[in-house]
Design an enzyme around this catalytic site. Structure first.
Site, PDB file in Angstrom:
ATOM      1  N   LYS A  52       0.843  -1.201   0.000  1.00  0.00           N
ATOM      2  CA  LYS A  52       0.000   0.000   0.000  1.00  0.00           C
ATOM      3  C   LYS A  52       0.881   1.254   0.000  1.00  0.00           C
ATOM      4  O   LYS A  52       0.641   2.194  -0.758  1.00  0.00           O
ATOM      5  CB  LYS A  52      -0.937  -0.015   1.206  1.00  0.00           C
ATOM      6  CG  LYS A  52      -2.056  -1.053   1.041  1.00  0.00           C
ATOM      7  CD  LYS A  52      -2.823  -1.337   2.325  1.00  0.00           C
ATOM      8  CE  LYS A  52      -3.778  -2.511   2.122  1.00  0.00           C
ATOM      9  NZ  LYS A  52      -4.415  -2.962   3.363  1.00  0.00           N
ATOM     10  N   GLN A  96      -4.510  -1.633   9.802  1.00  0.00           N
ATOM     11  CA  GLN A  96      -4.447  -2.956   9.186  1.00  0.00           C
ATOM     12  C   GLN A  96      -4.959  -4.022  10.156  1.00  0.00           C
ATOM     13  O   GLN A  96      -4.519  -4.096  11.301  1.00  0.00           O
ATOM     14  CB  GLN A  96      -2.996  -3.259   8.770  1.00  0.00           C
ATOM     15  CG  GLN A  96      -2.806  -4.564   8.028  1.00  0.00           C
ATOM     16  CD  GLN A  96      -3.459  -4.580   6.629  1.00  0.00           C
ATOM     17  OE1 GLN A  96      -3.408  -3.601   5.896  1.00  0.00           O
ATOM     18  NE2 GLN A  96      -4.091  -5.694   6.293  1.00  0.00           N
ATOM     19  N   ASP A 119     -10.892   2.465   4.109  1.00  0.00           N
ATOM     20  CA  ASP A 119     -11.125   1.015   3.994  1.00  0.00           C
ATOM     21  C   ASP A 119     -12.619   0.728   3.830  1.00  0.00           C
ATOM     22  O   ASP A 119     -13.010  -0.359   3.411  1.00  0.00           O
ATOM     23  CB  ASP A 119     -10.629   0.297   5.263  1.00  0.00           C
ATOM     24  CG  ASP A 119      -9.328  -0.466   5.021  1.00  0.00           C
ATOM     25  OD1 ASP A 119      -9.031  -0.760   3.852  1.00  0.00           O
ATOM     26  OD2 ASP A 119      -8.641  -0.765   6.018  1.00  0.00           O
TER      27      ASP A 119
END
Ligand code: NAD
Length: 292
Positions: A52, A96, A119
């Site tokens: 990412k 994460q 997200d």
């Protein structure tokens, strides 16, 4: 059979995003800034967060990786989330998953400002998705929708069977495929570990989305001739012949299923790279949604 090539599609999207960054620079606008928070040293998470950050650098986004020890307390992590929520320079951020067991993932997800939740896991964004309101779509399902679009695959009136009902992939994908828009307008069946007669149901599918994490689960005898297959599964399998000591496998017995399909995603190189560019598209969208 045509391959749904997530690698080349994501490359094209990255170029579009780079151009959007260049345009923003010319217009004197702010460059998107994505922050990734990583807790602990889980191998998969390190790889995902690494790609990412690398993608941000490639397309010209600002990026920051905040790496915390897995001994961080829930309170400390929630304080960090709060700091990021209030940091004007941060346009979007992700924490994460998975998190260490002593931290409640739901609490952390709920603490993220929905306007920075790139997200798309916050209930506000999931609600916006259901109601067709502006917001962030969860990255993996959004990446699959982008593949349908870019390959101009018809979804209206098709029977779409989703295997797996996780909150981040299967459940949102089933909703998105049933919405009154393109890609969507499918008749959706959401299946899971308690589903009876799974094979018979999947055999009726024009579109199969498999998101369970069991290598080789979807076999050729479960797939109708001409079906579209999207394989979300990512499982590491030990393999001494590989430099890293493992290889990545999807849920689909690719070799035998592919000849029956009209379209199919490979693993790796299918849904995975699309997930990362979706996150980048969401970060750019964050700027627009927040009037920057
Ligand atoms: P999960 O691991 O949280 O849950 C698995 C789901 O599979 C559950 O809903 C369960 O009901 C279902 N399931 C398990 N066994 C089944 C069976 N025999 N028949 C039918 N359903 C069954 O799900 P997840 O987080 O969506 O992850 C699924 C896979 O997708 C994993 O391999 C994960 O690594 C991968 N993944 C990939 C990406 C990507 O970008 N490509 C993103 C997220 C997850």
């Amino acid at each position: 059979m045509q391959l749904l090539d997530g690698k080349s599609t994501s490359k094209a999207i990255k170029e579009e995003l780079s151009q959007a960054v260049e345009q923003r620079k010319k217009d004197g606008k702010k460059i998107p800034h994505l922050v990734a928070v990583l807790v602990g040293n889980d191998g998969g998470s390190l790889t995902y967060v690494g790609s990412k950050v690398k993608t941000c650098q490639k397309i010209g986004f600002e990026s920051t990786l905040i790496h915390k020890e897995d001994t961080i307390s829930e309170k400390e992590l929630l304080d960090l989330v709060n700091e990021l929520n209030n940091d004007e320079n941060v346009d979007g951020f992700i924490v994460q998953l998975p998190l260490p067991k002593h931290i409640d993932e739901k609490k952390v997800t709920l603490a993220i400002d929905p306007k920075k939740d790139v997200d798309g896991f916050h209930p506000m964004n999931l609600g916006n998705m259901v109601l067709d309101l502006p917001g962030f779509l969860p990255a993996t399902p959004a990446g699959m929708l982008e593949l349908f679009k870019r390959y101009e695959i018809e979804t209206s009136g098709k029977h779409c069977v989703v295997i797996g009902r996780s909150h981040i992939v299967g459940a949102p994908m089933s909703i998105m495929m049933g919405r009154n828009s393109y890609p969507g307008n499918s008749t959706v069946t959401l299946t899971h570990s308690r589903t009876k007669n799974l094979k018979e149901i999947v055999l009726q599918a024009d579109i199969i989305i498999s998101a369970i994490g069991k290598p080789g689960f979807l076999t050729a005898d479960m797939v109708k001739e001409g079906a579209v297959v999207m394989d979300v599964g990512i499982t590491r399998i030990e393999d001494e012949t590989k430099k890293k000591g493992y290889r990545i496998s999807g849920d689909v017995d690719f070799e035998n299923v592919a000849p029956k399909c009209s379209y199919i995603t490979p693993v790796p190189g299918g849904v995975g790279p699309m997930t990362i560019v979706s996150l980048m598209m969401n970060t750019l969208k964050a700027m627009e949604l927040n009037g920057k």
